[in-house]
Design a protein around this motif. Structure first.
Motif, PDB file in Angstrom:
ATOM      1  N   ARG A  49       0.822  -1.213   0.000  1.00 22.57           N
ATOM      2  CA  ARG A  49       0.000   0.000   0.000  1.00 22.57           C
ATOM      3  C   ARG A  49       0.850   1.255   0.000  1.00 22.57           C
ATOM      4  O   ARG A  49       0.319   2.360  -0.033  1.00 22.57           O
ATOM      5  N   THR A  73      -1.998  -7.089   0.092  1.00 25.34           N
ATOM      6  CA  THR A  73      -2.667  -6.156  -0.835  1.00 25.34           C
ATOM      7  C   THR A  73      -2.192  -6.372  -2.269  1.00 25.34           C
ATOM      8  O   THR A  73      -1.973  -5.422  -3.026  1.00 25.34           O
ATOM      9  N   LYS A 133      -7.835 -16.410   2.782  1.00 25.72           N
ATOM     10  CA  LYS A 133      -7.940 -15.342   3.767  1.00 25.72           C
ATOM     11  C   LYS A 133      -9.429 -15.027   3.919  1.00 25.72           C
ATOM     12  O   LYS A 133     -10.156 -14.994   2.918  1.00 25.72           O
ATOM     13  N   SER A 184      -3.168  -6.024  12.488  1.00 23.31           N
ATOM     14  CA  SER A 184      -2.182  -4.940  12.500  1.00 23.31           C
ATOM     15  C   SER A 184      -2.007  -4.334  13.888  1.00 23.31           C
ATOM     16  O   SER A 184      -1.236  -3.400  14.054  1.00 23.31           O
TER      17      SER A 184
HETATM   18  O1  LIG Z   1      -4.137  -4.934   2.837  1.00 25.53           O
HETATM   19  C1  LIG Z   1      -4.730  -6.004   2.659  1.00 25.53           C
HETATM   20  O2  LIG Z   1      -4.431  -6.786   1.761  1.00 25.53           O
HETATM   21  C2  LIG Z   1      -5.842  -6.374   3.514  1.00 25.53           C
HETATM   22  O3  LIG Z   1      -6.451  -7.356   3.259  1.00 25.53           O
HETATM   23  C3  LIG Z   1      -6.203  -5.571   4.667  1.00 25.53           C
HETATM   24  C4  LIG Z   1      -5.580  -6.039   5.963  1.00 25.53           C
HETATM   25  O4  LIG Z   1      -5.646  -7.406   6.100  1.00 25.53           O
HETATM   26  C5  LIG Z   1      -6.269  -5.384   7.069  1.00 25.53           C
HETATM   27  O5  LIG Z   1      -6.199  -3.983   6.894  1.00 25.53           O
HETATM   28  C6  LIG Z   1      -5.749  -5.696   8.424  1.00 25.53           C
HETATM   29  O6  LIG Z   1      -6.813  -5.445   9.257  1.00 25.53           O
HETATM   30  P1  LIG Z   1      -6.713  -4.769  10.678  1.00 25.53           P
HETATM   31  O7  LIG Z   1      -5.994  -5.722  11.579  1.00 25.53           O
HETATM   32  O8  LIG Z   1      -8.128  -4.559  11.060  1.00 25.53           O
HETATM   33  O9  LIG Z   1      -5.950  -3.487  10.480  1.00 25.53           O
END
Ligand SMILES: O=C(O)C(=O)C[C@H](O)[C@H](O)COP(=O)(O)O
Length: 211
Positions: A49, A73, A133, A184
């Motif tokens: 990203r 991503t 996933k 995260s």
């Molecule tokens: O970037 C990617 O490929 C995604 O699929 C998104 C991430 O898996 C989530 O952003 C993590 O989620 P959080 O732990 O809620 O921050």
């Protein structure tokens, strides 16, 4: 396909939690990854990203051979190439498209594609993916949804990601169709921006002991 699935499985079995990393500043890549590895989280997903992402993957792979670093991503064939050329050992996508899956068929690096409905899960299963996933985990129905999908589709195991933290991680890890979780929380944007490596290591240690 089965060799790649086995490789993905052995990677995802290494740790209960895969940190999902957003690395804005290349100089943070190795200190951040080192803190996570010291805390016991050795499988790392660097999301594509940011502009620094590909170089971050290469830097971590070179500095920390004990880590398994993958790219997250991954949305397109171009992303996939970028990640593979950077040395990513696995690839993660939030969803899946035929173009992305076709590109993944032509590389030796395993892909963990995203799904969150029975039809999506069935489509990926048709394409040979028994590891997927589950994204965005909480928003798409969380553990009740995963339990329900596990009824007719018990042969698919998931790495749920999205909205998971220490509060609900245990509920996911207790499900028979969950191989590990992603998140995260142990490397939030704030902790990374403030270079709080000690705190990140402590959160990683806590996450690595989840069951
Ligand atoms: O970037 C990617 O490929 C995604 O699929 C998104 C991430 O898996 C989530 O952003 C993590 O989620 P959080 O732990 O809620 O921050």
């Amino acid at each position: 396909m089965s060799n790649k699935i086995q490789l993905m499985e052995s990677t995802l079995k290494k740790c209960p939690v895969v940190p999902v990393l957003v690395i804005e500043d290349l100089e943070d890549a190795v200190p951040l990854a080192s803190a996570l590895v010291r805390g016991g989280l050795t499988v790392l997903e660097v999301t594509l990203r940011t502009r620094a992402a590909a170089q971050a993957i290469s830097a971590i792979a070179e500095a920390l051979p004990e880590a398994t670093v993958g790219a997250g991503t991954v949305l397109s064939e171009e992303d996939l190439r970028l990640a593979v050329d950077a040395g990513a050992q696995f690839l993660v996508s939030p969803g899946a498209t035929p173009a992305l899956l076709n590109a993944a068929d032509n590389t030796d690096v395993p892909l963990l594609p995203g799904a969150n409905s029975p039809s999506e899960v069935m489509y990926l299963l048709e394409r040979g993916y028994t590891l997927q996933k589950f994204f965005p985990a909480e928003a798409a129905g969380g553990t009740p949804m995963l339990k329900s999908i596990g009824g007719p589709l018990p042969q698919v195991r998931f790495c749920p990601t999205g909205g998971i933290s220490t509060k609900n991680a245990g509920e996911y890890l207790a499900l028979p169709n969950v191989i590990c979780i992603g998140g995260s929380w142990m490397a939030s944007a704030k902790l990374v921006a403030e270079k709080r490596w000690g705190e990140i290591e402590a959160l990683a240690l806590e996450a690595s002991q989840l069951k």
